[in-house]
Design an enzyme around this catalytic site. Structure first.
Site, mmCIF file in Angstrom:
data_model
loop_
_atom_site.group_PDB
_atom_site.id
_atom_site.type_symbol
_atom_site.label_atom_id
_atom_site.label_comp_id
_atom_site.label_asym_id
_atom_site.label_seq_id
_atom_site.Cartn_x
_atom_site.Cartn_y
_atom_site.Cartn_z
ATOM 1 C CB SER A 76 -42.404 15.820 -38.385
ATOM 2 O OG SER A 76 -41.134 15.233 -38.153
ATOM 3 C CE1 TYR B 231 -40.845 18.329 -42.908
ATOM 4 C CE2 TYR B 231 -39.813 17.491 -40.908
ATOM 5 C CZ TYR B 231 -40.765 17.377 -41.906
ATOM 6 O OH TYR B 231 -41.652 16.316 -41.896
ATOM 7 C CE LYS C 297 -43.993 18.676 -41.281
ATOM 8 N NZ LYS C 297 -45.256 18.184 -41.852
#
Length: 268
Positions: free
Chosen positions: A148, A167, A171
């Site tokens: 992402s 998150y 990532k």
């Protein structure tokens, strides 16, 4: 035949990969999913296309993943060409908080970071290691992590996107893991890649940016990177772009973090 395994294949981008890849009868497509409970559309597609193989597994359990890899091996004769690591999670509800908001909230911070590391980093390492023996025997020899732009330092710095802490950290961490695998396995001709899908119209994206006010705030931030972006791309378009990048992946780009356009700056 070219063999592909995709994790998180019940919906969204994962299901999009299965749909597009299975259109070619020369592809063998292994859809790795957590449960059949939400796999209705996938099961319907598999009933129509016999080159789709649905495998229920838990990517957080290495032993179960080893068993799943063995099942794939039985079909392919011991090989796998491309592994696409798509499964992941945005983590707890605390993802809406910026880092400073966790002051005095030790358990919340540990959960925010820990759950994301477990779901988006450790599980992917388990999966890569379980399928690596098959990849070694494949022709394409590719392992691709769907990352992402949230895991990119410059994107975060320019946009000012301070939330999605766990998150983003998971990532970014997995991007480094991909590079580590690339350096380790280069002499074997195995190629790895962290790949951003862009802003895609998935259920997960709608949950974050579905509210009109939040969407405006997000767009204002995204416009700092690309003034022309108007909204998320259709799943079909994003998957088609990523498949182009995957198919053209060479050793020269192994270990990199690329966008769905195959470069390092066109995030939308």
């Amino acid at each position: 035949m070219v063999s592909w395994a995709i994790t998180g294949a019940t919906r969204g981008i994962g299901l999009g990969f299965v749909k597009q890849l299975s259109m070619d009868p020369n592809n063998q497509v292994f859809a790795l999913i957590r449960s059949l409970g939400t796999a209705g559309p996938l099961e319907e597609l598999a009933a129509e296309r016999k080159n789709i193989h649905i495998l229920v597994t838990n990517i957080s359990e290495p032993t179960e993943l080893d068993d799943t890899a063995a099942k794939v091996s039985q079909v392919t004769g011991g090989s796998l060409d491309v592994l696409i690591l798509n499964a992941g999670s945005a983590g707890p509800d605390t993802s809406v908080l910026p880092p400073s908001a966790f002051h005095g909230k030790k358990e919340a911070l540990e959960s925010e970071i820990g759950e994301n590391i477990k779901n988006n980093l450790l599980s992917n390492i388990y999966t890569m290691n379980s399928f690596l023996p098959l990849i070694r025997n494949g022709v394409e020899k590719k392992m691709v992590f769907i990352s992402s732009q949230s895991g990119n330092l410059e994107f975060t710095r320019i946009t000012g996107f301070s939330t999605l802490l766990g998150y983003s950290v998971s990532k970014a961490g997995m991007n480094m893991v991909v590079t580590k695998f690339a350096t380790e396995l280069a002499n074997e001709g195995i190629k790895t890649l962290a790949l951003s899908p862009g802003w895609v119209n998935t259920d997960a994206a709608k949950a974050v940016t579905g509210d009109p006010e939040i969407r405006k705030v997000v767009l204002d931030m995204f416009h700092k990177v690309d003034p022309k972006v108007e909204g998320p791309a259709p799943i079909e378009e994003a998957v088609a772009n990523m498949l182009q990048v995957i198919r053209h992946l060479t050793q020269a780009d192994s270990g990199k973090f690329l966008t769905h356009h195959g470069d390092e700056e066109t995030w939308f």
